[in-house]
Design a protein around this motif. Structure first.
Motif, PDB file in Angstrom:
ATOM      1  N   MET A  43       0.789  -1.233   0.000  1.00 33.72           N
ATOM      2  CA  MET A  43       0.000   0.000   0.000  1.00 33.72           C
ATOM      3  C   MET A  43       0.825   1.288   0.000  1.00 33.72           C
ATOM      4  O   MET A  43       0.487   2.218  -0.737  1.00 33.72           O
ATOM      5  N   PRO A  44       1.903   1.419   0.786  1.00 32.36           N
ATOM      6  CA  PRO A  44       2.610   2.703   0.843  1.00 32.36           C
ATOM      7  C   PRO A  44       3.055   3.285  -0.502  1.00 32.36           C
ATOM      8  O   PRO A  44       2.892   4.500  -0.709  1.00 32.36           O
ATOM      9  N   ILE A  47      -0.007   4.922  -1.977  1.00 30.98           N
ATOM     10  CA  ILE A  47      -0.408   6.119  -1.227  1.00 30.98           C
ATOM     11  C   ILE A  47       0.514   7.281  -1.561  1.00 30.98           C
ATOM     12  O   ILE A  47       0.062   8.405  -1.769  1.00 30.98           O
ATOM     13  N   LYS A  48       1.810   7.004  -1.636  1.00 30.30           N
ATOM     14  CA  LYS A  48       2.763   8.052  -2.011  1.00 30.30           C
ATOM     15  C   LYS A  48       2.421   8.606  -3.388  1.00 30.30           C
ATOM     16  O   LYS A  48       2.424   9.816  -3.600  1.00 30.30           O
ATOM     17  N   LEU A  50      -0.465   8.732  -4.810  1.00 29.63           N
ATOM     18  CA  LEU A  50      -1.675   9.547  -4.733  1.00 29.63           C
ATOM     19  C   LEU A  50      -1.391  10.910  -4.102  1.00 29.63           C
ATOM     20  O   LEU A  50      -1.945  11.922  -4.531  1.00 29.63           O
ATOM     21  N   TYR A  51      -0.521  10.962  -3.089  1.00 25.52           N
ATOM     22  CA  TYR A  51      -0.172  12.234  -2.467  1.00 25.52           C
ATOM     23  C   TYR A  51       0.631  13.129  -3.406  1.00 25.52           C
ATOM     24  O   TYR A  51       0.433  14.339  -3.437  1.00 25.52           O
ATOM     25  N   CYS A  58      -7.447  11.760  -6.037  1.00 18.65           N
ATOM     26  CA  CYS A  58      -7.610  11.445  -4.614  1.00 18.65           C
ATOM     27  C   CYS A  58      -7.416  12.746  -3.840  1.00 18.65           C
ATOM     28  O   CYS A  58      -6.354  13.356  -3.893  1.00 18.65           O
ATOM     29  N   ILE A  61      -6.748  11.363   2.490  1.00 20.75           N
ATOM     30  CA  ILE A  61      -6.702  10.003   3.017  1.00 20.75           C
ATOM     31  C   ILE A  61      -6.594  10.054   4.536  1.00 20.75           C
ATOM     32  O   ILE A  61      -5.856  10.872   5.085  1.00 20.75           O
ATOM     33  N   ASN A  63      -6.022   7.191   7.836  1.00 17.87           N
ATOM     34  CA  ASN A  63      -5.642   5.810   8.159  1.00 17.87           C
ATOM     35  C   ASN A  63      -6.006   5.460   9.583  1.00 17.87           C
ATOM     36  O   ASN A  63      -5.864   6.286  10.487  1.00 17.87           O
ATOM     37  N   MET A  72      -8.353   2.360   5.653  1.00 16.31           N
ATOM     38  CA  MET A  72      -8.003   3.636   5.050  1.00 16.31           C
ATOM     39  C   MET A  72      -9.259   4.194   4.398  1.00 16.31           C
ATOM     40  O   MET A  72      -9.939   3.480   3.661  1.00 16.31           O
ATOM     41  N   GLN A  74     -10.466   6.980   1.846  1.00 20.52           N
ATOM     42  CA  GLN A  74      -9.998   7.893   0.809  1.00 20.52           C
ATOM     43  C   GLN A  74     -11.192   8.690   0.286  1.00 20.52           C
ATOM     44  O   GLN A  74     -12.285   8.140   0.120  1.00 20.52           O
ATOM     45  N   HIS A  91      -1.523  -0.030  -9.145  1.00 21.82           N
ATOM     46  CA  HIS A  91      -2.571  -0.802  -8.489  1.00 21.82           C
ATOM     47  C   HIS A  91      -2.696  -2.194  -9.106  1.00 21.82           C
ATOM     48  O   HIS A  91      -2.805  -3.185  -8.375  1.00 21.82           O
TER      49      HIS A  91
END
Length: 164
Positions: A43-44, A47-48, A50-51, A58, A61, A63, A72, A74, A91
């Motif tokens: 996952m990390p 997530i990175k 998306l940020y 997105c 988020i 957590n 999580m 979103q 993904h």
């Protein structure tokens, strides 16, 4: 160093439709770390991504972790953006890796839920909180007379201009 707390009561302005996506995993067998750890560490990087790439849609988020389960939440700009990300390279690779490594093994479980919420069908209130949830995703504004109850916020009334 903590997040800035905003004293008082806040809400979000009624924006457009929003998509709420809840995703997580559950460790069913602690001793099978070789099965659940790859799921956890997949996952990390997503997530990175998306940020760093806000243009993916997105908005924010949150957590949460408990003894066995991660969750999580979103907030997405649109269903189209979420589905496009689901079909994206990072993904799909994580999903394919999960199916190869874990598949139907009951050592680890995964879940997701998707909700498309129409404008005027959601409301929020934040009292003495840092920006969180929808307020982090969409921004917040002080509660005013026109937004001081849940029913007023749900009606989508516009806030009157601030007098302060």
């Amino acid at each position: 160093m903590g997040k800035e707390v905003f004293p008082g009561r806040y809400t979000i302005g009624q924006q457009d439709d929003i998509v709420v996506f809840i995703i997580g995993m559950r460790v069913n067998k602690w001793w099978a770390i070789h099965k659940w750890l790859p799921v956890f560490i997949a996952m990390p990087p997503m997530i990175k991504e998306l940020y760093v790439n806000k243009d993916l849609g997105c908005l924010s988020i949150e957590n949460f972790f408990s003894l066995r389960t991660t969750m999580m939440i979103q907030y997405w700009r649109s269903e189209k953006d979420l589905l496009a990300y689901a079909r994206g390279q990072k993904h799909l690779k994580a999903w394919n890796d999960f199916n190869k490594k874990v598949g139907n093994n009951d050592a680890v479980g995964i879940y997701h839920e998707t909700y498309t919420v129409k404008k005027g069908q959601f409301e929020s209130i934040y009292g003495n909180m840092p920006k969180f949830g929808l307020s982090k995703a969409l921004g917040h504004q002080p509660i005013r007379t026109s937004t001081n109850t849940a029913s007023k916020r749900l009606s989508g009334q516009k806030s009157e201009p601030s007098n302060f």
